[in-house]
Scaffold this motif. Structure first.
Motif, PDB file in Angstrom:
ATOM      1  N   TYR A 136       0.776  -1.236   0.000  1.00 39.80           N
ATOM      2  CA  TYR A 136       0.000   0.000   0.000  1.00 39.80           C
ATOM      3  C   TYR A 136       0.809   1.289   0.000  1.00 39.80           C
ATOM      4  O   TYR A 136       0.264   2.352  -0.275  1.00 39.80           O
ATOM      5  N   ALA A 193       2.126   0.614 -18.308  1.00 35.98           N
ATOM      6  CA  ALA A 193       2.047   1.382 -17.062  1.00 35.98           C
ATOM      7  C   ALA A 193       3.384   2.081 -16.780  1.00 35.98           C
ATOM      8  O   ALA A 193       3.410   3.224 -16.306  1.00 35.98           O
ATOM      9  N   GLN A 244       3.618   5.026 -19.124  1.00 38.10           N
ATOM     10  CA  GLN A 244       2.735   6.111 -18.701  1.00 38.10           C
ATOM     11  C   GLN A 244       3.362   6.909 -17.557  1.00 38.10           C
ATOM     12  O   GLN A 244       3.336   8.141 -17.556  1.00 38.10           O
ATOM     13  N   LEU A 245       3.946   6.191 -16.594  1.00 36.67           N
ATOM     14  CA  LEU A 245       4.607   6.863 -15.471  1.00 36.67           C
ATOM     15  C   LEU A 245       5.773   7.714 -15.959  1.00 36.67           C
ATOM     16  O   LEU A 245       5.953   8.856 -15.526  1.00 36.67           O
ATOM     17  N   MET A 293       5.929   4.679  -7.236  1.00 35.08           N
ATOM     18  CA  MET A 293       4.525   4.575  -7.640  1.00 35.08           C
ATOM     19  C   MET A 293       4.239   3.396  -8.566  1.00 35.08           C
ATOM     20  O   MET A 293       3.087   3.198  -8.963  1.00 35.08           O
ATOM     21  N   HIS A 330       3.909   0.284  -8.193  1.00 42.28           N
ATOM     22  CA  HIS A 330       2.967  -0.743  -7.744  1.00 42.28           C
ATOM     23  C   HIS A 330       1.617  -0.140  -7.325  1.00 42.28           C
ATOM     24  O   HIS A 330       0.847  -0.776  -6.614  1.00 42.28           O
ATOM     25  N   ASN A 331       1.345   1.084  -7.813  1.00 43.48           N
ATOM     26  CA  ASN A 331       0.072   1.737  -7.498  1.00 43.48           C
ATOM     27  C   ASN A 331      -0.240   1.791  -6.010  1.00 43.48           C
ATOM     28  O   ASN A 331      -1.289   1.305  -5.569  1.00 43.48           O
ATOM     29  N   LYS A 374      -1.342   3.151  -2.285  1.00 40.97           N
ATOM     30  CA  LYS A 374      -2.438   4.010  -1.811  1.00 40.97           C
ATOM     31  C   LYS A 374      -1.899   5.322  -1.269  1.00 40.97           C
ATOM     32  O   LYS A 374      -2.575   6.348  -1.309  1.00 40.97           O
ATOM     33  N   CYS A 400      -0.249  12.340  -8.202  1.00 39.78           N
ATOM     34  CA  CYS A 400      -1.023  11.803  -7.076  1.00 39.78           C
ATOM     35  C   CYS A 400      -2.502  12.133  -7.241  1.00 39.78           C
ATOM     36  O   CYS A 400      -3.370  11.287  -6.988  1.00 39.78           O
ATOM     37  N   ASN A 407      -3.991   9.872  -9.998  1.00 39.82           N
ATOM     38  CA  ASN A 407      -4.159   8.465  -9.595  1.00 39.82           C
ATOM     39  C   ASN A 407      -4.916   8.321  -8.280  1.00 39.82           C
ATOM     40  O   ASN A 407      -5.047   7.226  -7.762  1.00 39.82           O
ATOM     41  N   THR A 422      -3.901   9.061  -5.388  1.00 35.23           N
ATOM     42  CA  THR A 422      -2.973   8.568  -4.376  1.00 35.23           C
ATOM     43  C   THR A 422      -2.873   9.611  -3.270  1.00 35.23           C
ATOM     44  O   THR A 422      -2.743  10.801  -3.552  1.00 35.23           O
TER      45      THR A 422
END
Ligand code: ADP
Ligand code: ADP
Length: 216
Positions: A82, A117, A120-121, A152, A154-155, A157, A184, A187, A189
């Motif tokens: 997370y 992904a 994109q990052l 970021m 691993h996506n 929270k 953030c 996404n 986040t």
């Protein structure tokens, strides 16, 4: 997302508390800044909220879990799933390319790499053209953007950043923070940034100011 109740911290070799009976709530998807002079307890508070040091007293609920009651293994798994961390010193691996630095956390945890992904990052952080470069070929600001991408991938929270611009000049600092906050928000986040720079984040959702270990 995170709520801390009456937390305090006294280090073993210290007589005074670095953090005193603090209550704080971090809303999901919010941008949060923790400010205060050197020694006011910013890192201590961040490290407790990010699951890295146990408070001497008090309770920290992370996504409704009484986090510090978990076993060491459970805590490590929770953080890995997370949370993402960004440090003042970028802590990149200089023998690896930008791309390989970013996918490192996935490798360590045996997760599949979603190439799209990663691209994109890289685009969001404006380092797409550097993906085959090595960190030493990049400016400090670019290196910190690589570290943000790695945090970021691993996506997570929540992203925790302790003085992320402490090693950058003011122009690079603003650029890094602008890209970090924009990403953030995009996404959803949650972001927690420790800084002593008043100018850094213009409109955080919450600004917490510490003085001598107390939120003021
Ligand atoms: P900053 O002010 O940038 O947050 P510090 O210089 O206070 O950083 O602390 C740097 C590191 O040294 C941190 O990991 C902190 O935990 C540790 N540290 C700070 N003060 C002490 C101390 N009095 N005794 C032992 N370790 C300390
Ligand atoms: P800040 O991040 O605002 O500079 P810190 O949380 O690093 O503040 O430190 C708060 C207080 O706790 C300071 O007095 C610092 O010296 C002390 N401190 C920080 N880390 C340690 C440590 N590992 N051991 C002992 N004292 C520490």
């Amino acid at each position: 997302m995170i709520s801390a109740i009456e937390i305090s911290k006294t280090y073993h070799n210290s007589r005074t508390a670095a953090l005193k009976n603090t209550n704080i709530v971090i809303d999901e998807g919010s941008i949060n800044v923790i400010m205060g002079k050197s020694g006011s307890g910013k890192s201590t508070l961040l490290n407790i909220l990010s699951g890295l040091i146990e408070p001497s007293t008090g309770t920290v609920y992370m996504m409704n879990k009484d986090y510090y009651r978990l076993s060491e293994k459970e805590k490590a798994q929770f953080r890995g799933k997370y949370f993402g961390y960004v440090f003042q010193s970028f802590q990149l691996i200089y023998e690896l390319t930008v791309y390989d630095n970013i996918i490192m956390p996935l490798h360590i945890t045996n997760q599949k790499v979603n190439e799209q992904a990663v691209y994109q990052l890289l685009k969001d952080l404006e380092i797409y053209h550097y993906m085959r470069s090595f960190p030493s070929e990049l400016s400090g600001g670019q290196q910190q953007r690589v570290a943000i991408a790695r945090a970021m991938i691993h996506n997570p929270k929540v992203i925790f950043a302790d003085e992320p611009t402490g090693n950058l000049d003011s122009e690079n600092s603003l650029r890094v923070i602008e890209l970090l906050t924009r990403l953030c928000k995009k996404n959803q986040t949650t972001l927690l940034v420790v800084t002593h720079d008043k100018q850094l984040i213009k409109n955080p959702d919450h600004l917490f100011i510490l003085k001598d270990g107390k939120l003021v």
